[in-house]
Design an enzyme around this catalytic site. Structure first.
Site, mmCIF file in Angstrom:
data_model
loop_
_atom_site.group_PDB
_atom_site.id
_atom_site.type_symbol
_atom_site.label_atom_id
_atom_site.label_comp_id
_atom_site.label_asym_id
_atom_site.label_seq_id
_atom_site.Cartn_x
_atom_site.Cartn_y
_atom_site.Cartn_z
ATOM 1 N N HIS D 92 61.304 73.290 58.306
ATOM 2 C CA HIS D 92 61.945 72.522 57.337
ATOM 3 C C HIS D 92 63.237 72.329 57.169
ATOM 4 O O HIS D 92 63.779 73.534 56.554
ATOM 5 C CB HIS D 92 61.051 72.458 55.824
ATOM 6 C CG HIS D 92 59.697 72.097 56.010
ATOM 7 N ND1 HIS D 92 58.995 71.039 55.704
ATOM 8 C CD2 HIS D 92 58.686 72.886 56.494
ATOM 9 C CE1 HIS D 92 57.829 71.218 56.091
ATOM 10 N NE2 HIS D 92 57.440 71.908 56.709
ATOM 11 N N GLU D 100 65.476 88.327 54.463
ATOM 12 C CA GLU D 100 65.677 89.632 54.857
ATOM 13 C C GLU D 100 65.827 89.932 56.568
ATOM 14 O O GLU D 100 65.546 89.053 57.100
ATOM 15 C CB GLU D 100 64.112 90.486 54.470
ATOM 16 C CG GLU D 100 64.061 92.011 54.674
ATOM 17 C CD GLU D 100 62.883 92.208 54.233
ATOM 18 O OE1 GLU D 100 62.190 91.558 53.632
ATOM 19 O OE2 GLU D 100 62.594 93.276 54.493
ATOM 20 N N GLY D 102 66.081 92.039 59.926
ATOM 21 C CA GLY D 102 65.695 93.008 60.772
ATOM 22 C C GLY D 102 66.977 93.691 61.571
ATOM 23 O O GLY D 102 66.575 94.709 62.194
ATOM 24 N N ARG D 103 67.934 92.915 61.422
ATOM 25 C CA ARG D 103 69.226 93.664 62.141
ATOM 26 C C ARG D 103 69.971 94.742 61.213
ATOM 27 O O ARG D 103 70.469 95.612 61.315
ATOM 28 C CB ARG D 103 70.219 92.446 62.537
ATOM 29 C CG ARG D 103 69.664 91.597 63.421
ATOM 30 C CD ARG D 103 70.841 90.422 63.820
ATOM 31 N NE ARG D 103 71.683 91.090 64.475
ATOM 32 C CZ ARG D 103 72.910 90.649 64.890
ATOM 33 N NH1 ARG D 103 73.392 89.897 64.274
ATOM 34 N NH2 ARG D 103 73.785 91.320 65.408
ATOM 35 N N ARG D 171 62.943 96.439 66.337
ATOM 36 C CA ARG D 171 62.196 95.490 65.615
ATOM 37 C C ARG D 171 61.464 94.653 66.785
ATOM 38 O O ARG D 171 60.640 93.833 66.100
ATOM 39 C CB ARG D 171 62.830 94.745 64.703
ATOM 40 C CG ARG D 171 64.229 93.820 65.081
ATOM 41 C CD ARG D 171 63.988 92.593 65.266
ATOM 42 N NE ARG D 171 65.066 91.841 65.663
ATOM 43 C CZ ARG D 171 65.677 90.621 64.889
ATOM 44 N NH1 ARG D 171 65.405 90.720 63.773
ATOM 45 N NH2 ARG D 171 66.879 90.293 65.285
ATOM 46 N N ASN D 187 65.266 70.556 46.905
ATOM 47 C CA ASN D 187 65.005 69.704 45.843
ATOM 48 C C ASN D 187 63.687 69.024 45.810
ATOM 49 O O ASN D 187 63.181 69.305 46.642
ATOM 50 C CB ASN D 187 66.255 68.564 45.807
ATOM 51 C CG ASN D 187 65.916 67.697 47.273
ATOM 52 O OD1 ASN D 187 64.895 67.239 47.344
ATOM 53 N ND2 ASN D 187 67.338 67.366 47.799
ATOM 54 N N ALA D 188 63.278 68.340 44.834
ATOM 55 C CA ALA D 188 61.863 68.161 44.637
ATOM 56 C C ALA D 188 61.407 66.934 45.783
ATOM 57 O O ALA D 188 60.197 66.916 46.003
ATOM 58 C CB ALA D 188 61.756 67.132 43.291
ATOM 59 N N ARG D 198 52.003 70.635 54.182
ATOM 60 C CA ARG D 198 51.492 72.216 54.127
ATOM 61 C C ARG D 198 50.431 72.336 53.212
ATOM 62 O O ARG D 198 49.981 73.520 53.100
ATOM 63 C CB ARG D 198 52.587 73.165 53.960
ATOM 64 C CG ARG D 198 53.936 72.951 54.835
ATOM 65 C CD ARG D 198 53.393 73.230 56.350
ATOM 66 N NE ARG D 198 54.709 73.144 57.196
ATOM 67 C CZ ARG D 198 54.838 73.142 58.754
ATOM 68 N NH1 ARG D 198 53.549 73.508 58.973
ATOM 69 N NH2 ARG D 198 55.827 73.026 59.181
#
Lengths: 244, 244, 244, 244
Positions: D92, D100, D102-103, D171, D187-188, D198
């Site tokens: 989206h 977060e 992984g590097r 990783r 935004n809405a 979804r």
């Protein structure tokens, strides 16, 4: 049809209106958004934290162009400016706009006419124009021609409306000097991009040559934003006003 | 300053120009883009394939609103239309635009004036207007007022330029009826969104009330696109002209 | 359920695949898109023109960051790379993507395992890491651990599928080293933004620290693009690889 | 290297975390944004107004798909979910993300393992799958295979880190079941688009077939948003959950 404004009510302005309608934007927003990369869930502790201690982090993000942490912010302005300013404004696609409609309402005959401080004469070559003041005669010509043309346009608009012609047809005669109103919502990253392109500053890393009238809007937007995110604003300036 | 166009050269038009400049858009593009989800690398076999046999797939994607496979396409149009049409056009943010500049060139005094087929009178309430033809007198008023106002604007523009005033200042008197030129590049998904909003059709699932002048542009864009992607176009129509 | 791949078919790769699927992108596209601002309709003469004579214009646009004329182009790549590369790739929002689906097909057990040239040891501080080769022992550990873990994942995936468990559930055990396939379509402006962030070069105006594996993809994309738009590519490099 | 988490600390979860971090979103925002088209500057009176009286307006905007007035809002969530959910989420593009890394940090060995309520068996054909519960044996296989594969991955990750291999290399063995954390701001209007795709609802005008795990995230986002904009939410539901 007697409700239509008479042409004599024509008004001229040379200023721009910018008001801050709402915002959800603070320096601390940048901090938690950035720290999730290294702290994960623990970054939630940085929500509403004192961003002063993260001044170095914010400066680093700006300098190395890590732009996404600046996006979790939202600033909404009300802007009143001429159509030719809105035409340039709406080329910025990362923003949300709603504007007064010439289809759904009768537009008020308010027009832009530069004040004497507006430099009128362009010198130099395309891509690097400079503007100089111009003579008193040039100013008088500009003042007179704009006054006359806008009054003629207002009269024609009025006459068509009075004859029952639809607003969306009648408005085609209105000049791009006509004032309109809009709301614009941007995040801080998109706003910095806008400011970098629509203000002309000696300390800019990349040169910009905005038209003075959109710069007048941008300057007011900048002042209002600087109060919301002072540390981000300082980092933007000290890193050459490059949008991260 | 003698090179500036004399005001007598004012020209009126009531049509819109749309030309296809370039394209990389075919029905088969939709096929490989969709099939990568189920076939992976083997979908490369569908590049430049005969999309006729994938008519069902394309219809399914359109119906269930799987929009992304329609994005791997690119269509560039040249458009010549009045500024008020471009103002609406550029609200579509998923597109690329470059337009003639009133700052960098002297604009030609070419203006929009509706032809007698343009319905002039609005009826009904906001959000669901209808337009009807209007009387001969209303048409005459419209014709006369637009002619006069545009000529006045062109003269004022000319006079300021002749006095040495910068183009970007002088142009503020020009009406939104002034023709401009632009290139616009869109993918087929963005184009379908544009067409769904800027054309008014009985067979549309969602109603739209475009201003007639932008619809005149949209209709030409549609005709040119329909030839490039006939199967996609048929699916767009048979599924209520909803952008997937 | 006997059709499911046996776990012994596990395959390891250390390279990335990038193919040019289609394009509508040439240096002359930049020329007409830029010239419409000063020439209006006459810019149509520049379509398919020899861009060699516009080398200065293209360089000027790049230097002063006039980005929009680079947008009327479209380049589609097929990419086969591990999921962790696609995770970074899809953070670029100005692009169109379609990818192989772990919901709609059984994924093939092909995994990324670095070759000996891949530097394994990170030094320095966050934001400015450097990588050095590492010892033979470190390479052996990496090779062995990745091999073992991926084989275990492939076996678990196989076992769940063989038991009749849905693909979308079974796939959760697959590592981010798993190869996937996608099509990506971008315009040249978005591509330059991608390249500026996903390659590490001495001559970059702004530093970037991409993970080596996405850089391997970016380098192939760059090579393919350079052939399509050599003058734009030269200007990109000579202006510090800053996306305009 | 002794600081690296021992593999025994592996944790399994079957739930998703969604928290509302900040918002600037109310039904009245839709009202002034819409009314500027007909009231211009006077729409400022609608800022912070009682939206209850504008229920009809909001419903009309939703029904006729006037989407832009819903954009002057901003909602930021913190989400903790498996990587395979984030992979779908980040498709989206009209949203801002920070996740977060992984590097830049050692990832914690927390993995998704479905609880017994998760339907495991897929029936039907592509594009219209249905899921049914599955047998106890299938659940046991799933539970055992995921447990084993994730433990093996965590051990391999741990072993590589302990050997001094860079996080970004180690990783690659981690499965897409690994939990990650992110902030997302939308935004809405973009949120409604997300929710329409979804979540799977009987009352949806257009069908959607989301994977259950992203739907679990979407449902929590929906509940939190419904409290912020109850009138908009009601209009979204009563108009078939079509994003305007």
């Amino acid at each position: 049809m007697s409700s239509h404004s008479a042409p004599e009510s024509v008004e001229f302005r040379s200023d721009m209106t910018v008001e801050l309608v709402k915002s959800a934007a603070s320096d601390s927003d940048v901090v938690w958004a950035a720290r999730v990369s290294t702290k994960g869930e623990a970054s939630l502790d940085d929500v509403d934290s004192d961003a002063e201690r993260a001044r170095g982090l914010i400066n680093y993000l700006m300098r190395d162009r890590h732009g996404t942490p600046f996006e979790h912010t939202s600033i909404t302005y009300f802007v009143s400016a001429p159509i030719f300013v809105f035409r340039e404004f709406m080329r910025h696609r990362i923003a949300s706009y709603n504007e007064e409609s010439g289809r759904y309402r009768e537009l008020r005959p308010v027009f832009y006419r530069p004040d004497p401080q507006r430099h009128l004469v362009q010198q130099g070559k395309p891509g690097a124009y400079e503007f100089v003041a111009g003579t008193a005669e040039q100013y008088d010509t500009t003042h007179a021609q704009i006054t006359e043309a806008c009054q003629a346009a207002a009269a024609a608009y009025h006459n068509m409306l009075a004859a029952g012609v639809a607003r969306e047809v009648a408005r085609v005669v209105l000049p791009v000097a006509t004032y309109s109103s809009m709301y614009v919502t941007m995040n801080a990253r998109a706003l910095m991009n806008f400011l970098s392109l629509r203000t002309k500053r000696e300390d800019s890393h990349f040169p910009s040559y905005p038209q003075r009238e959109i710069e007048m809007v941008a300057e007011q937007m900048e002042t209002l934003w600087a109060e919301l995110m002072p540390i981000t604003y300082a980092a933007f300036n000290s890193n050459g006003r490059v949008s991260p």
